[in-house]
Design a protein around this motif. Structure first.
Motif, PDB file in Angstrom:
ATOM      1  N   LEU A 140      34.469 -37.955   3.643  1.00  0.00           N
ATOM      2  CA  LEU A 140      34.352 -36.898   4.653  1.00  0.00           C
ATOM      3  C   LEU A 140      33.641 -35.712   4.028  1.00  0.00           C
ATOM      4  N   ILE A 141      32.650 -35.183   4.733  1.00  0.00           N
ATOM      5  CA  ILE A 141      31.773 -34.135   4.202  1.00  0.00           C
ATOM      6  C   ILE A 141      31.727 -32.947   5.161  1.00  0.00           C
ATOM      7  N   ILE A 142      31.681 -31.735   4.609  1.00  0.00           N
ATOM      8  CA  ILE A 142      31.364 -30.551   5.429  1.00  0.00           C
ATOM      9  C   ILE A 142      29.843 -30.551   5.624  1.00  0.00           C
ATOM     10  N   HIS A 143      29.376 -30.605   6.855  1.00  0.00           N
ATOM     11  CA  HIS A 143      27.954 -30.861   7.124  1.00  0.00           C
ATOM     12  C   HIS A 143      27.030 -29.746   6.634  1.00  0.00           C
ATOM     13  N   SER A 144      27.523 -28.524   6.632  1.00  0.00           N
ATOM     14  CA  SER A 144      26.673 -27.407   6.217  1.00  0.00           C
ATOM     15  C   SER A 144      27.561 -26.217   5.853  1.00  0.00           C
ATOM     16  N   PRO A 145      27.135 -25.406   4.889  1.00  0.00           N
ATOM     17  CA  PRO A 145      27.939 -24.226   4.545  1.00  0.00           C
ATOM     18  C   PRO A 145      27.956 -23.173   5.653  1.00  0.00           C
ATOM     19  N   GLN A 146      26.981 -23.224   6.541  1.00  0.00           N
ATOM     20  CA  GLN A 146      26.919 -22.283   7.667  1.00  0.00           C
ATOM     21  C   GLN A 146      26.713 -23.055   8.967  1.00  0.00           C
ATOM     22  N   PRO A 147      27.148 -22.480  10.093  1.00  0.00           N
ATOM     23  CA  PRO A 147      26.766 -23.080  11.380  1.00  0.00           C
ATOM     24  C   PRO A 147      25.244 -23.205  11.422  1.00  0.00           C
ATOM     25  N   TRP A 148      24.747 -24.239  12.107  1.00  0.00           N
ATOM     26  CA  TRP A 148      23.305 -24.503  12.068  1.00  0.00           C
ATOM     27  C   TRP A 148      22.468 -23.332  12.559  1.00  0.00           C
ATOM     28  N   THR A 149      22.978 -22.582  13.530  1.00  0.00           N
ATOM     29  CA  THR A 149      22.183 -21.456  14.048  1.00  0.00           C
ATOM     30  C   THR A 149      22.063 -20.326  13.035  1.00  0.00           C
ATOM     31  N   GLU A 150      22.865 -20.369  11.958  1.00  0.00           N
ATOM     32  CA  GLU A 150      22.794 -19.333  10.910  1.00  0.00           C
ATOM     33  C   GLU A 150      22.442 -19.938   9.553  1.00  0.00           C
ATOM     34  N   PHE A 151      21.888 -21.142   9.568  1.00  0.00           N
ATOM     35  CA  PHE A 151      21.627 -21.870   8.324  1.00  0.00           C
ATOM     36  C   PHE A 151      20.731 -21.067   7.390  1.00  0.00           C
ATOM     37  N   ARG A 152      21.213 -20.900   6.134  1.00  0.00           N
ATOM     38  CA  ARG A 152      20.493 -20.184   5.073  1.00  0.00           C
ATOM     39  C   ARG A 152      20.243 -18.700   5.409  1.00  0.00           C
ATOM     40  N   GLU A 153      21.057 -18.157   6.299  1.00  0.00           N
ATOM     41  CA  GLU A 153      20.932 -16.731   6.596  1.00  0.00           C
ATOM     42  C   GLU A 153      21.923 -15.934   5.765  1.00  0.00           C
ATOM     43  N   GLU A 154      22.043 -14.644   6.047  1.00  0.00           N
ATOM     44  CA  GLU A 154      22.778 -13.723   5.166  1.00  0.00           C
ATOM     45  C   GLU A 154      24.267 -14.041   5.060  1.00  0.00           C
ATOM     46  N   ASN A 155      24.911 -14.349   6.175  1.00  0.00           N
ATOM     47  CA  ASN A 155      26.345 -14.642   6.145  1.00  0.00           C
ATOM     48  C   ASN A 155      26.572 -15.997   5.505  1.00  0.00           C
ATOM     49  N   ARG A 156      27.221 -16.008   4.345  1.00  0.00           N
ATOM     50  CA  ARG A 156      27.381 -17.252   3.589  1.00  0.00           C
ATOM     51  C   ARG A 156      28.665 -18.009   3.923  1.00  0.00           C
ATOM     52  N   TYR A 157      29.555 -17.418   4.675  1.00  0.00           N
ATOM     53  CA  TYR A 157      30.787 -18.099   5.097  1.00  0.00           C
ATOM     54  C   TYR A 157      31.623 -18.578   3.906  1.00  0.00           C
ATOM     55  N   PHE A 158      31.650 -17.788   2.840  1.00  0.00           N
ATOM     56  CA  PHE A 158      32.392 -18.203   1.648  1.00  0.00           C
ATOM     57  C   PHE A 158      33.886 -18.388   1.934  1.00  0.00           C
ATOM     58  N   GLU A 159      34.512 -17.396   2.557  1.00  0.00           N
ATOM     59  CA  GLU A 159      35.951 -17.496   2.820  1.00  0.00           C
ATOM     60  C   GLU A 159      36.253 -18.597   3.831  1.00  0.00           C
ATOM     61  N   GLU A 160      35.418 -18.713   4.846  1.00  0.00           N
ATOM     62  CA  GLU A 160      35.613 -19.751   5.866  1.00  0.00           C
ATOM     63  C   GLU A 160      35.508 -21.149   5.255  1.00  0.00           C
ATOM     64  N   ASN A 161      34.575 -21.326   4.320  1.00  0.00           N
ATOM     65  CA  ASN A 161      34.419 -22.642   3.696  1.00  0.00           C
ATOM     66  C   ASN A 161      35.612 -22.990   2.808  1.00  0.00           C
ATOM     67  N   LYS A 162      36.221 -21.969   2.210  1.00  0.00           N
ATOM     68  CA  LYS A 162      37.447 -22.225   1.439  1.00  0.00           C
ATOM     69  C   LYS A 162      38.553 -22.722   2.359  1.00  0.00           C
TER      70      LYS A 162
END
Length: 287
Positions: A105-127
């Protein structure tokens, strides 16, 4: 048939060659699974975002082999970033595929696709998402857990607080796009790098420089590209619904010389993936 496996950091054996199923609908996915299995494949890759998990499940049930012989990967939707959302998502995947467990099972992306590689890195959410993955692992719902499209600092964020380390990072790797620093970082941390789109969405097939090397070994450009990734120590999941392509993609019984590997590592980057240039592909956001 290339059937080498890799022992993940938790001891689970993962086939290094799998079938990608992006852009296949349920009916196509079910048939692709049956064709792949009959060609010797034992590793199938899907994702919630592909909207074909039900078809994958049907293909597994009608493939003629025992469930335990297959290695099934799926991915939590990139938009699921809370513990509850991820937990619900895992149960949903199990239900759609009709499985008792998921192999990877994999997390598909560190950010929602509409924000992919943008400023908000979602560090806490990914934890938080990772905590749900760990709990699913402990509960036996999944045999291995990993990431996709995570950069080094995204991975370091998970490593800083996780109880169970990621076992895989699935990223875009192909001739003309080889993130060697990221690959090295993952390998140093016992994380297997898995290459998606290892034939560059087909765009590398017309590359004259690559074709010359493929001809030298008496193989297709696609075979050369898959062998290239494997010799970098990667797993590969070429996507196809064509049984002949499945068979050819699994004929990898040759070795690329160090000199030719050096040339392939330095092939000019592809700037345009044609119809697949809209990336990230699941958020409706143009490249």
């Amino acid at each position: 048939m290339f059937n080498e496996t890799y022992k993940l950091s938790n001891g689970v054996e993962m086939p290094l060659l799998g079938l990608g199923t992006w852009l296949l609908d349920d009916e196509q996915a079910a048939q692709a699974v049956r064709d792949a299995v009959s060609n010797g494949y034992r590793h199938i890759d899907t994702a919630q975002a592909y909207m074909n998990e039900a078809g994958i499940g049907e293909g597994i049930r009608s493939s003629g082999v025992e469930r335990e012989e297959l290695f099934i990967t799926t991915k939590v939707a990139a938009e699921a970033k809370t513990y509850e959302e991820v937990t619900e998502s895992i149960d949903e995947s199990l239900t759609k595929m009709g499985l008792d467990y998921i192999d990877l099972l994999i997390i598909h992306s560190p950010q929602p696709w509409t924000e992919f590689r943008e400023e908000n890195r979602y560090f806490e959410e990914n934890k938080e998402a990772w905590k749900a993955m760990e709990d699913a692992y402990k509960a036996g719902k999944v045999k291995a857990i990993g990431l996709s499209n995570f950069l080094q600092d995204d991975i370091e964020n998970i490593l800083s607080s996780c109880e169970i380390k990621p076992m895989v990072n699935q990223v875009l790797v192909h001739v003309s796009n080889t993130p060697l620093d990221l690959i090295e970082f993952c390998q140093k941390n016992d994380i297997l790098v898995e290459a998606y789109s290892p034939i560059a969405h087909g765009t590398v097939l017309d590359n004259k420089e690559v074709k010359v090397i493929a001809d030298k070994y008496g193989v297709s450009v696609a075979q050369l590209c898959l062998r290239y990734d494997i010799q970098l120590g990667l797993a590969v999941i070429p996507k196809t619904a064509n049984p002949d392509h499945m068979r050819i993609n699994a004929e990898l019984d040759f070795v690329i010389s160090d000199a030719d590997m050096g040339i392939l590592k330095n092939v000019e980057p592809i700037q345009d993936y044609g119809e697949h240039s809209y990336f990230p592909v699941f958020g409706g956001k143009l490249k």
